[in-house]
Design an enzyme around this catalytic site. Structure first.
Site, PDB file in Angstrom:
ATOM      1  N   GLY A   9     -47.158 -85.270 -51.996  1.00 26.71           N
ATOM      2  CA  GLY A   9     -46.418 -85.691 -53.175  1.00 26.71           C
ATOM      3  C   GLY A   9     -46.344 -87.200 -53.216  1.00 26.71           C
ATOM      4  N   GLY A  10     -45.790 -87.694 -54.282  1.00 26.06           N
ATOM      5  CA  GLY A  10     -45.603 -89.131 -54.433  1.00 26.06           C
ATOM      6  C   GLY A  10     -44.323 -89.583 -53.758  1.00 26.06           C
ATOM      7  N   ALA A  11     -44.065 -90.880 -53.837  1.00 21.38           N
ATOM      8  CA  ALA A  11     -42.836 -91.432 -53.272  1.00 21.38           C
ATOM      9  C   ALA A  11     -41.636 -90.845 -54.008  1.00 21.38           C
ATOM     10  CB  ALA A  11     -42.851 -92.955 -53.410  1.00 21.38           C
ATOM     11  N   ARG A  12     -40.624 -90.432 -53.244  1.00 20.89           N
ATOM     12  CA  ARG A  12     -39.369 -89.876 -53.776  1.00 20.89           C
ATOM     13  C   ARG A  12     -39.594 -88.620 -54.600  1.00 20.89           C
ATOM     14  NH1 ARG A  12     -36.651 -91.337 -50.234  1.00 20.89           N
ATOM     15  NH2 ARG A  12     -34.889 -90.466 -51.309  1.00 20.89           N
ATOM     16  N   SER A  13     -40.621 -87.870 -54.288  1.00 21.23           N
ATOM     17  CA  SER A  13     -40.937 -86.644 -55.035  1.00 21.23           C
ATOM     18  C   SER A  13     -40.144 -85.434 -54.560  1.00 21.23           C
ATOM     19  CB  SER A  13     -42.432 -86.330 -54.907  1.00 21.23           C
ATOM     20  OG  SER A  13     -42.755 -86.049 -53.557  1.00 21.23           O
ATOM     21  N   GLY A  14     -39.537 -85.523 -53.371  1.00 15.02           N
ATOM     22  CA  GLY A  14     -38.849 -84.374 -52.787  1.00 15.02           C
ATOM     23  C   GLY A  14     -39.673 -83.670 -51.732  1.00 15.02           C
ATOM     24  N   SER A  16     -40.409 -84.465 -48.557  1.00 16.52           N
ATOM     25  CA  SER A  16     -39.799 -84.387 -47.225  1.00 16.52           C
ATOM     26  C   SER A  16     -38.674 -83.368 -47.195  1.00 16.52           C
ATOM     27  CB  SER A  16     -39.273 -85.761 -46.792  1.00 16.52           C
ATOM     28  OG  SER A  16     -40.343 -86.648 -46.580  1.00 16.52           O
ATOM     29  N   HIS A  50     -31.772 -90.727 -42.491  1.00 15.44           N
ATOM     30  CA  HIS A  50     -32.564 -89.503 -42.337  1.00 15.44           C
ATOM     31  C   HIS A  50     -32.154 -88.741 -41.080  1.00 15.44           C
ATOM     32  CE1 HIS A  50     -35.400 -89.593 -45.656  1.00 15.44           C
ATOM     33  NE2 HIS A  50     -35.520 -90.884 -45.496  1.00 15.44           N
ATOM     34  N   ARG A  54     -30.226 -84.748 -40.760  1.00 13.90           N
ATOM     35  CA  ARG A  54     -30.702 -83.592 -40.003  1.00 13.90           C
ATOM     36  C   ARG A  54     -29.591 -83.144 -39.061  1.00 13.90           C
ATOM     37  NH1 ARG A  54     -35.157 -87.076 -39.938  1.00 13.90           N
ATOM     38  NH2 ARG A  54     -34.777 -87.705 -37.787  1.00 13.90           N
TER      39      ARG A  54
END
Length: 173
Positions: A9-14, A16, A50, A54
């Site tokens: 996906g692209g940057a900040r696409s969700g 991760s 991040h 978690r």
């Protein structure tokens, strides 16, 4: 049960977030292999956020360069593995003037041999304009080749855009 999953996906696409949810669904102990390096204060804050997001099930393994060894180590410690992200790893290799082809081959071997469910996150960088400099074009080309190689061996490939997963290759879950 997921065997190997590539999330693009692209940057900040969700991407991760999606990959993390998929790995968490595996149950048991979880390993997060981080390829980012805290080279400035903003990145250090981002990494800390991040890690805080978690839960206690996660063990973080930092692997900015030797990702294959980190995968082998994680496979002996955890029930499922998340690698985030291949794009940063590739960037680290380029800046270290490493042999990209040899490192990629080693990564592919480690992923293929991994006895645990493993999810790998990568940016899709080839959807924009052609970069105007040699290093950026080299990076874009190497990222495209690496994504193709990992996608070919992954049992499942998902593209995430605006937080929405689109199945590109359906595997066994």
């Amino acid at each position: 049960m997921m065997r190997s999953l590539l999330v693009l996906g692209g940057a900040r696409s969700g991407k991760s977030r999606y990959a993390q949810q998929r790995v968490e669904a595996c149950g048991g102990t979880l390993a997060y292999i981080a390829t980012a390096q805290a080279l400035d204060e903003e990145m250090a804050d981002r990494i800390a956020r991040h890690r805080a997001d978690r839960g206690e099930r996660w063990t973080t393994i930092d692997a900015p360069i030797d990702l294959p060894a980190a995968i082998r180590r994680a496979a002996g410690q955890a029930d499922a593995i998340l690698v985030d992200c291949l794009t940063l790893w590739l960037s680290n290799l380029l800046l270290a003037d490493a042999d990209i082809e040899a490192a990629s081959d080693s990564l592919l071997s480690a992923v293929q041999a991994c006895p645990r469910p493993i999810a790998l996150v990568a940016n899709e960088v080839g959807l924009g304009i052609v970069p105007d400099n040699v290093l950026a074009r080299r990076f874009r080309d190497a990222a495209g080749r690496l994504n193709q190689q990992v996608a070919a061996l992954a049992s499942e490939v998902v593209f995430v855009s605006a937080g929405l997963p689109m199945i590109l290759k359906k595997g066994t879950i």
